[in-house]
Design an enzyme around this catalytic site. Structure first.
Site, PDB file in Angstrom:
ATOM      1  N   ASP A 112      33.648 -82.427  71.763  1.00  0.00           N
ATOM      2  CA  ASP A 112      33.123 -81.100  72.096  1.00  0.00           C
ATOM      3  C   ASP A 112      33.161 -80.892  73.610  1.00  0.00           C
ATOM      4  OD1 ASP A 112      32.585 -80.626  69.416  1.00  0.00           O
ATOM      5  OD2 ASP A 112      30.660 -79.670  69.847  1.00  0.00           O
TER       6      ASP A 112
ATOM      7  N   TYR B 286      26.985 -91.999  60.877  1.00  0.00           N
ATOM      8  CA  TYR B 286      26.951 -90.867  59.945  1.00  0.00           C
ATOM      9  C   TYR B 286      27.056 -91.316  58.483  1.00  0.00           C
ATOM     10  CZ  TYR B 286      27.844 -87.973  64.109  1.00  0.00           C
ATOM     11  OH  TYR B 286      27.774 -87.376  65.337  1.00  0.00           O
TER      12      TYR B 286
END
Ligand code: NAD
Length: 334
Positions: free
Chosen positions: A227, A121
């Site tokens: 998640d 990222y």
């Protein structure tokens, strides 16, 4: 108790709705704490063209903690300046490298410790002359070490077991990761350590989440696995996170996004935001008793006033009222 200052960043979508509940709860549990509300994300782009305005960043740098709602708005999905850039810049500016994501339900109690300011990222990215698009994943050994050390320290205060997740059969950065974990593990002979490939870790989290204590992993693997862990322990609306630095202010925020599909309807589940508030009370303000009281009140409200994502008919505001009523009952000793 010295007066503390918390920057509240409501964010986008359901963010302002759940941030309002956090503000009310802090008013009950920590009325002496100053709340300094600022803009981030799409709201900040609309106001100033920048998803992390300089005044927001300056307020965060000098605060005791940052309590943040989700950012993101479909309107900016294809834009050059996007809300999520503000969040990534904030994490990097505060060097909030250790992202703690607890997932607890029944006999499952797993803490994912995700590296937050390195890897894919944050690596070099671009487009080559021939049209090839690339993102790169880079890690320095010290970046890995400080995160892994946090994981071992946290494991010591829990069930003393660390699972390090990587893709060492394919990736060079993962081989570095594994080497550093082995080196750090030598300083923690009382903590059990195992290495697990990320594909296997996803399967194990889905079928046997109770086997995990602390998981340490790099940025993208942690993003995805947390998640999944949230989904197997009750859903995204319940999952909080704390992103800690060494000595500077931490960022406390729900794992979920801005939920544009339900924004403005008053039905978002504020639990993840309020659990993040509990993490803030404990980790940033040293108020463990208030954090426990909030967690107990949340457990009660989840039973009495569940929102539609949990199969109930409750509203965000109704849930918040149930939490505060429970806190008042506890405070009065009833
Ligand atoms: P999302 O988490 O916003 O929503 C996924 C699903 O979960 C939706 O059906 C949504 O209604 C539901 N949901 C999420 N939070 C809920 C809550 N509190 N109560 C009830 N239901 C809830 O994920 P997405 O749709 O992929 O992303 C939407 C936007 O959020 C995107 O712009 C994305 O970039 C952004 N995002 C931001 C963060 C962050 O700020 N940390 C994290 C993830 C996604």
């Amino acid at each position: 108790m010295s007066e503390a200052r918390v920057v509240l960043l409501p964010g986008d979508g359901v963010g302002p709705e759940i941030a309002a509940e956090a503000r009310l709860v802090l008013g009950v549990l920590a009325p002496d704490v100053e709340l300094d509300e600022r803009l981030i994300g799409a709201a900040a782009i609309r106001a100033s063209g920048d998803p992390l305005p300089e005044e927001t960043l300056a307020a965060c740098r000098t605060a005791d903690a940052v309590l943040k709602g989700p950012v993101g708005d479909p309107e900016f999905d294809a834009a050059d300046v996007r809300p999520e850039q503000g969040l990534l810049r904030l994490r990097a500016a505060l060097d909030a490298y250790a992202n703690l994501r607890p997932a607890v339900q029944g006999d499952v109690d797993v803490l994912i410790v995700r590296e937050l300011v390195g890897g894919l990222y944050f690596g070099a990215r671009g487009v080559r002359d021939d049209g090839t698009v690339f993102d790169t994943c880079e890690y320095h050994p010290l970046q890995v070490e400080r995160l892994v050390r946090r994981g071992f320290e946290l494991a010591r205060a829990r069930r003393s077991s660390v699972t390090s997740v990587d893709k060492a059969n394919v990736l060079e950065t993962s081989r570095l990761w594994r080497r550093v974990v082995e080196e750090v593990a030598a300083d923690y002979p009382d903590v059990r350590v195992e290495h697990m490939l990320v594909d296997n870790a996803a399967m194990q989290l889905a079928v046997a989440p109770g086997r995990f204590d602390v998981i340490v992993t790099e940025n993208m693997f942690g993003d995805i696995l947390s998640d999944l862990a949230a989904a197997v322990t009750g859903g995204l609306g319940l999952a909080p996170s704390a992103s800690l630095s060494d000595g500077g202010p931490g960022i406390f925020e729900p794992v979920h996004g801005s939920a544009p599909d339900i924004a403005g309807r008053g039905i978002a589940n504020p639990t993840a935001m309020l659990r993040s508030t509990a993490l803030l009370l404990e980790h940033a303000l040293g108020r463990a008793d208030e954090a426990r009281a909030l967690e107990r009140a949340l457990a009660h409200a989840l039973g009495s006033a569940p929102t539609p994502d949990l199969g109930g008919t409750g509203t965000t505001a109704g849930f918040g009222e149930a939490v505060r009523a429970q806190l008042a009952l506890t405070a009065s000793g009833a």
